[in-house]
Design an enzyme around this catalytic site. Structure first.
Site, short mmCIF file in Angstrom:
data_model
loop_
_atom_site.label_atom_id
_atom_site.label_comp_id
_atom_site.label_asym_id
_atom_site.label_seq_id
_atom_site.Cartn_x
_atom_site.Cartn_y
_atom_site.Cartn_z
N ASP A 199 0.82 -1.22 0.00
CA ASP A 199 0.00 0.00 0.00
C ASP A 199 0.85 1.26 0.00
O ASP A 199 0.31 2.37 -0.05
CB ASP A 199 -0.94 0.01 1.22
CG ASP A 199 -2.39 -0.25 0.82
OD1 ASP A 199 -2.62 -0.57 -0.37
OD2 ASP A 199 -3.27 -0.14 1.68
N ASP A 343 -9.85 -7.57 11.88
CA ASP A 343 -9.61 -9.00 12.08
C ASP A 343 -10.67 -9.65 12.97
O ASP A 343 -11.33 -10.60 12.57
CB ASP A 343 -8.21 -9.23 12.63
CG ASP A 343 -7.79 -8.19 13.66
OD1 ASP A 343 -8.68 -7.52 14.22
OD2 ASP A 343 -6.58 -8.04 13.92
#
Length: 744
Positions: A199, A343
């Protein structure tokens, strides 16, 4: 909720043949009557517990009750196995519920509004703590202890796996280590694909991936941070399974062979998590010098809580060191993007959809811990805010798809991060009486002591028995005291406005070239410590000047109890201050301790056998014969081994003392870097050998350790005041001499 059957013939349950006989008798009863018998037994047990919890005792009877509980617990603690642990839990529940029933029915008769405000605030904090303790028992009293299932069958039938290594701002040296280790994973090479998800869109990363033949994936935006990065990679890859490693988490060669067997056995298994293990100390371990001697903050979660979650099919996805089934992940919309803890939220969605999650408590990867306290706090703030966001927007107590055990495990994990305000209440509660004269508990000091001590002692003994390998007593108070002030605001804000705040990446790597005291972060602890010390000193002065008449006995007891509480708070605040004293970390690459064979070849061709004592990406520590004659600056070739396989690396000697040799590698080729990782970081036994083998907890010993850390914190604060304040005054004095006000 139901527990798995107990094997009373196992070593876990010695001297319990009576239980085996009772179990056989119950099994011999017809099925309809068997359920009725269990229900009746549960009901009778519940009624008896309620009777013991609510029956009124006078002072002496309550003292005898507490003493009986203590004696029983000390005897039961000596018996290994899970059944004794369950007995300790029951005793603890009785003592704690009895205390809370007494608090709610006998101590809230306040005289004025101010006392009521402080008193109800304290009892609410106690209720929160009790709920967390009760849910913790549900979560941890019976860990599943899942064993690995090694892959079987022909390699051609093994599934394909994509390995994702997401990165944003980590250095290439950190990501290299993870990628080389991922390439070394033992799996059919035609079914394993490594992908770096960058990224940061850095050209040097693209070039590195091209050179070693791994995938390189980028996108033209950074929407949804890590979750968006992973979801973008899902669109352009095809593996049946996804293994995810943070940029600094280095997998072992055995990772997939250990983890994948459960997916083959259970078609409904959507995710399997392994521990996050760290080969560098976190700020607590580094600054307090407790690395590998006192379990760190994360060991309780990965050593016990996740194992307990696994019993209830509520294992959390932790963002790294995990495998997910692609089809089920896509079915729930990919990695969750609604909160900053993508998550755990993803695992919740998988469980809601009816899929299973699993935990394997064997470290199969290791990473870098946060180096400084500021980074550590920043990371915990994100976790706390994310859990509060889930609690607010997708509360596990509500909605469909979850069983009761799953709901309780998820809600306990989220409630844990609400400890900020209750912890600050406990750190200041005795000051309400000593400083302001407020009666926050409307009862005599003796009755308070008689009820609260069994509650506290039984909780401590029970948690020590359950958690002793992964959390030492009293250290939890230190961790919470350090973080309480900083997570309280973000958690409350997330409950009000779940969309507030963004995702922040925790920086890893780097050095701390000199010691310093983090005054900015330590301000809350210093304020709490100063307040508690001043009030304690005032209380001692008042106590010494008190008339020793018969009517003063109750007052003396009340002051003494509050002083003892204040003294304990001083110890905790002092220990928190010690954490803010940052120690040096001059190595950019932390060394990992090992004991492996090594061979040294010198320039003249002579060979010396020895041991490899530690390693990093940049060098090795060796133990050679004391008379080997190797001097600093000498060029060597060092061979490392894995069974019959070996590889040689050029290095320069940096120091040599009586056979202890420190070396630094010469410039290594990409091939040599990959070989080094295979022979060191990627070894299957590198991390598991040190997992859960620390010194067992002893509450009194742990209290002494925390007290010693607290004393050290006072010295560190005084040293910082002398150094920083003295330096500031000296600079100002020097400046005034150089620049007099009147100069003509």
């Amino acid at each position: 909720m139901s527990l798995p059957p107990i094997d009373v013939s196992s070593p876990d349950a010695p001297s319990l043949s009576w239980l085996k006989s009772a179990g056989k008798a119950i099994d011999g009863v017809a099925q309809p009557w068997r359920g009725l018998l269990k229900t009746a037994a549960f009901t009778v047990g519940l009624v008896l517990m309620l009777f013991v919890v609510t029956v009124p005792f006078d002072l002496y009877a309550q003292c005898y009750f507490g003493l009986a509980c203590l004696v029983a617990s000390l005897l039961i603690r000596r018996i290994p196995g899970r059944i004794p642990v369950m007995m300790l839990v029951i005793i603890s529940l009785v003592a704690s519920l009895r205390y809370m029933y007494w608090r709610l029915t006998s101590t809230l008769d306040f005289d004025n509004g101010f006392d009521s405000l402080l008193g109800y605030g304290l009892v609410l904090a106690e209720l929160y703590a009790l709920v967390v303790v009760l849910l913790g028992y549900v979560q941890t009293a019976w860990p599943l202890r899942r064993k690995p299932l090694i892959m079987q069958g022909p390699l051609s039938e093994w599934p394909s796996v994509d390995v994702f290594v997401p990165t944003y701002n980590e250095a290439l040296s950190i990501v290299k280590l993870t990628v080389f280790a991922a390439q070394a994973i033992d799996w059919p090479q035609d079914k394993l694909r490594i992908h770096v998800l960058d990224d940061g869109r850095r050209e040097e990363f693209r070039e590195f991936c091209d050179q070693i033949g791994v995938g390189y994936i980028t996108r033209d935006n950074n929407r949804h941070a890590k979750a968006g990065n992973l979801n973008e990679a899902l669109k352009v890859t095809q593996g049946e399974y996804i293994a995810i490693f943070d940029a600094d988490h280095v997998p072992t060669r055995s990772f997939l062979q250990v983890a994948m067997g459960w997916f083959i056995k259970d078609p409904k298994l959507a995710m399997l998590q392994t521990p996050h293990f760290f080969f560098s100390p976190d700020p607590f371990e580094k600054n307090l010098k407790t690395f590998r001697s006192v379990p760190n903050e994360g060991e309780l979660f990965y050593g016990l809580l996740q194992d307990g979650n696994d019993l209830w099919n509520a294992t959390f996805f932790c963002g790294s060191c995990a495998v997910l089934r692609r089809s089920t992940l896509l079915e729930v919309g990919g990695v969750a993007v609604e909160t900053v803890t993508e998550d755990a939220h993803t695992a919740l969605k998988l469980n809601r959809a009816g899929y299973n999650t699993a935990y394997l408590a064997i470290p199969q990867a290791a990473g870098l811990a946060t180096e400084s306290l500021s980074r550590h706090i920043s990371q915990r703030i994100r976790w706390a805010r994310g859990m509060a966001q889930i609690f607010r927007t997708d509360n596990p107590l509500l909605g469909k798809g979850l069983k009761l055990g799953q709901r309780l495990c998820y809600v306990n994990a989220m409630l844990h991060f609400f400890y900020g305000l209750p912890r600050l209440v406990f750190l200041t509660a005795p000051l309400a009486y000593l400083l302001l004269g407020a009666q926050v508990i409307h009862a005599s000091a003796l009755m308070i002591t008689a009820y609260v001590l069994p509650h506290l002692i039984q909780t401590s003994l029970t948690n020590s028995s359950i958690q002793g390998r992964f959390r030492h007593s009293f250290w939890n108070e230190v961790y919470e005291a350090v973080l309480a002030w900083y997570i309280m605001g973000p958690v409350l804000m997330a409950m009000i406005n779940p969309r507030f705040g963004g995702f922040n990446v925790t920086d890893k790597g780097g050095i701390i070239d000199q010691e310093y005291f983090d005054w900015t972060l330590a301000r809350p602890y210093i304020a709490l410590l100063t307040l508690n010390v001043v009030v304690l000193g005032t209380a001692i002065f008042n106590l010494l000047g008190l008339d020793q008449g018969q009517d003063s006995t109750s007052l003396i007891m009340t002051i003494t109890v509050n002083m003892a509480w204040t003294l304990y708070n001083i110890i905790i605040c002092s220990a928190a201050i010690a954490v803010a004293s940052e120690t040096r970390q001059v190595r950019a690459e932390p060394r990992v301790s090992v004991d492996l064979p090594a061979r040294v070849r010198r320039a003249d061709g002579s060979v010396i056998d020895g041991q490899n004592l530690d390693f990093s990406q940049t060098g090795l520590g060796l133990k050679l014969p004391a008379d080997c004659g190797i001097e600093p600056g000498e060029k060597l070739f060092i061979s490392l081994y894995r069974k019959t396989y070996s590889s040689e690396f050029p290095a320069t000697v940096m120091f040599s003392r009586n056979g202890d040799i420190g070396t630094r590698f010469e410039e290594l080729s990409l091939r040599q870097q990959s070989e080094l990782v295979r022979l060191t970081f990627a070894r299957a036994d590198t991390w598991a050998s040190t997992w859960g083998h620390g010194k067992p907890d002893t509450p009194l010993m742990a209290l002494r350790e925390v007290t010693q850390v607290g004393v050290r914190g006072i010295f560190e604060l005084c040293k910082a005041i002398r150094r920083d304040l003295g330096g500031l005054l000296l600079r100002r004095f020097s400046s005034s001499l150089k620049h007099p006000r009147d100069e003509k």
